[in-house]
Design a protein around this motif. Structure first.
Motif, PDB file in Angstrom:
ATOM      1  N   GLN A 231       0.844  -1.191   0.000  1.00 26.92           N
ATOM      2  CA  GLN A 231       0.000   0.000   0.000  1.00 26.92           C
ATOM      3  C   GLN A 231       0.875   1.235   0.000  1.00 26.92           C
ATOM      4  O   GLN A 231       1.784   1.364   0.817  1.00 26.92           O
ATOM      5  CB  GLN A 231      -0.924   0.007   1.212  1.00 26.92           C
ATOM      6  CG  GLN A 231      -2.003   1.063   1.153  1.00 26.92           C
ATOM      7  CD  GLN A 231      -3.037   0.910   2.270  1.00 26.92           C
ATOM      8  OE1 GLN A 231      -2.776   0.276   3.287  1.00 26.92           O
ATOM      9  NE2 GLN A 231      -4.202   1.495   2.071  1.00 26.92           N
ATOM     10  N   LEU A 232       0.606   2.130  -0.924  1.00 24.26           N
ATOM     11  CA  LEU A 232       1.271   3.424  -0.997  1.00 24.26           C
ATOM     12  C   LEU A 232       0.188   4.487  -0.900  1.00 24.26           C
ATOM     13  O   LEU A 232      -0.756   4.477  -1.697  1.00 24.26           O
ATOM     14  CB  LEU A 232       2.049   3.574  -2.308  1.00 24.26           C
ATOM     15  CG  LEU A 232       3.137   2.537  -2.589  1.00 24.26           C
ATOM     16  CD1 LEU A 232       3.742   2.764  -3.964  1.00 24.26           C
ATOM     17  CD2 LEU A 232       4.221   2.590  -1.530  1.00 24.26           C
ATOM     18  N   VAL A 233       0.339   5.398   0.048  1.00 24.84           N
ATOM     19  CA  VAL A 233      -0.680   6.410   0.285  1.00 24.84           C
ATOM     20  C   VAL A 233      -0.049   7.790   0.175  1.00 24.84           C
ATOM     21  O   VAL A 233       0.779   8.164   1.008  1.00 24.84           O
ATOM     22  CB  VAL A 233      -1.339   6.224   1.657  1.00 24.84           C
ATOM     23  CG1 VAL A 233      -2.395   7.308   1.874  1.00 24.84           C
ATOM     24  CG2 VAL A 233      -1.958   4.839   1.776  1.00 24.84           C
ATOM     25  N   GLU A 234      -0.461   8.537  -0.861  1.00 21.90           N
ATOM     26  CA  GLU A 234       0.043   9.893  -1.056  1.00 21.90           C
ATOM     27  C   GLU A 234      -0.808  10.895  -0.296  1.00 21.90           C
ATOM     28  O   GLU A 234      -2.007  10.685  -0.100  1.00 21.90           O
ATOM     29  CB  GLU A 234       0.031  10.274  -2.546  1.00 21.90           C
ATOM     30  CG  GLU A 234       0.857   9.385  -3.447  1.00 21.90           C
ATOM     31  CD  GLU A 234       0.035   8.325  -4.148  1.00 21.90           C
ATOM     32  OE1 GLU A 234       0.441   7.882  -5.242  1.00 21.90           O
ATOM     33  OE2 GLU A 234      -1.018   7.942  -3.597  1.00 21.90           O
ATOM     34  N   SER A 235      -0.173  11.990   0.084  1.00 22.94           N
ATOM     35  CA  SER A 235      -0.878  13.100   0.723  1.00 22.94           C
ATOM     36  C   SER A 235      -0.107  14.378   0.470  1.00 22.94           C
ATOM     37  O   SER A 235       1.032  14.343  -0.006  1.00 22.94           O
ATOM     38  CB  SER A 235      -1.033  12.853   2.227  1.00 22.94           C
ATOM     39  OG  SER A 235       0.229  12.755   2.854  1.00 22.94           O
ATOM     40  N   GLY A 236      -0.747  15.501   0.778  1.00 18.98           N
ATOM     41  CA  GLY A 236      -0.069  16.787   0.678  1.00 18.98           C
ATOM     42  C   GLY A 236      -0.441  17.627  -0.528  1.00 18.98           C
ATOM     43  O   GLY A 236       0.018  18.760  -0.655  1.00 18.98           O
ATOM     44  N   GLY A 237      -1.247  17.082  -1.410  1.00 16.68           N
ATOM     45  CA  GLY A 237      -1.663  17.860  -2.566  1.00 16.68           C
ATOM     46  C   GLY A 237      -2.626  18.963  -2.175  1.00 16.68           C
ATOM     47  O   GLY A 237      -3.077  19.049  -1.034  1.00 16.68           O
ATOM     48  N   GLY A 238      -2.917  19.826  -3.130  1.00 18.06           N
ATOM     49  CA  GLY A 238      -3.850  20.920  -2.863  1.00 18.06           C
ATOM     50  C   GLY A 238      -3.781  21.977  -3.928  1.00 18.06           C
ATOM     51  O   GLY A 238      -3.208  21.776  -5.001  1.00 18.06           O
ATOM     52  N   LEU A 239      -4.367  23.118  -3.608  1.00 13.62           N
ATOM     53  CA  LEU A 239      -4.396  24.266  -4.513  1.00 13.62           C
ATOM     54  C   LEU A 239      -3.392  25.301  -4.018  1.00 13.62           C
ATOM     55  O   LEU A 239      -3.395  25.665  -2.836  1.00 13.62           O
ATOM     56  CB  LEU A 239      -5.806  24.862  -4.536  1.00 13.62           C
ATOM     57  CG  LEU A 239      -6.003  26.159  -5.311  1.00 13.62           C
ATOM     58  CD1 LEU A 239      -5.716  25.955  -6.790  1.00 13.62           C
ATOM     59  CD2 LEU A 239      -7.417  26.690  -5.093  1.00 13.62           C
ATOM     60  N   VAL A 240      -2.545  25.764  -4.919  1.00 22.23           N
ATOM     61  CA  VAL A 240      -1.518  26.738  -4.552  1.00 22.23           C
ATOM     62  C   VAL A 240      -1.356  27.717  -5.707  1.00 22.23           C
ATOM     63  O   VAL A 240      -1.589  27.372  -6.871  1.00 22.23           O
ATOM     64  CB  VAL A 240      -0.190  26.030  -4.225  1.00 22.23           C
ATOM     65  CG1 VAL A 240       0.362  25.302  -5.435  1.00 22.23           C
ATOM     66  CG2 VAL A 240       0.825  26.979  -3.635  1.00 22.23           C
ATOM     67  N   GLN A 241      -0.963  28.932  -5.389  1.00 23.97           N
ATOM     68  CA  GLN A 241      -0.710  29.922  -6.426  1.00 23.97           C
ATOM     69  C   GLN A 241       0.645  29.678  -7.079  1.00 23.97           C
ATOM     70  O   GLN A 241       1.560  29.110  -6.455  1.00 23.97           O
ATOM     71  CB  GLN A 241      -0.752  31.326  -5.834  1.00 23.97           C
ATOM     72  CG  GLN A 241      -2.148  31.795  -5.453  1.00 23.97           C
ATOM     73  CD  GLN A 241      -2.170  33.260  -5.045  1.00 23.97           C
ATOM     74  OE1 GLN A 241      -1.180  33.790  -4.562  1.00 23.97           O
ATOM     75  NE2 GLN A 241      -3.309  33.911  -5.251  1.00 23.97           N
ATOM     76  N   ALA A 242       0.765  30.115  -8.296  1.00 28.59           N
ATOM     77  CA  ALA A 242       2.043  30.016  -9.005  1.00 28.59           C
ATOM     78  C   ALA A 242       3.132  30.688  -8.179  1.00 28.59           C
ATOM     79  O   ALA A 242       2.919  31.765  -7.608  1.00 28.59           O
ATOM     80  CB  ALA A 242       1.934  30.662 -10.377  1.00 28.59           C
ATOM     81  N   GLY A 243       4.276  30.033  -8.110  1.00 33.15           N
ATOM     82  CA  GLY A 243       5.378  30.520  -7.298  1.00 33.15           C
ATOM     83  C   GLY A 243       5.400  29.956  -5.891  1.00 33.15           C
ATOM     84  O   GLY A 243       6.393  30.119  -5.177  1.00 33.15           O
TER      85      GLY A 243
END
Length: 117
Positions: A3-15
């Motif tokens: 099992q591999l579980v990714e996290s930490g993604g989201g919406l961010v502004q350029a830069g």
């Protein structure tokens, strides 16, 4: 069971910056080459970065100098620090773990990264 579980993604502004994490179980993490891939809408999945069991790293030209892959074998976790994000970095990011001598490896479910311009 792997099992591999990714996290930490989201919406961010350029830069801006984000740090992705991928927690692994069911594998001998310390011997695996771990990698990050991404897939943008309408495009094929592409390789982003990899780190070997002994810590050697490699990056796609498109992210070199902006992204850093690292691993913590005590936590069975691989990270992707993403700085100076661009709109073209928008994609679902996937973690892959591959044991020595094997092909393909195991995949996580992905985490969405969206960079607004």
């Amino acid at each position: 069971q792997v099992q591999l579980v990714e996290s930490g993604g989201g919406l961010v502004q350029a830069g801006g910056s984000l740090r992705l994490s991928c927690a692994a179980s069911g594998i001998i993490f310390r011997i695996n080459t771990m990698a990050w891939y991404r897939q943008a809408p309408g495009k094929q999945r592409e390789w982003v970065a990899a780190i070997t069991a002994i810590g050697g790293t490699n990056y796609a030209d498109s992210v070199k100098g902006r992204f850093t892959i690292s691993r913590d074998n005590a936590k069975n976790t691989v990270y992707l620090q993403m700085n100076s994000l661009k709109a073209e970095d928008t994609a679902v990011y996937y973690c892959n773990g591959r044991a020595p001598g094997s092909s393909g490896g195991s995949w996580g479910q992905g985490t969405q990264v969206t960079v607004s311009s």
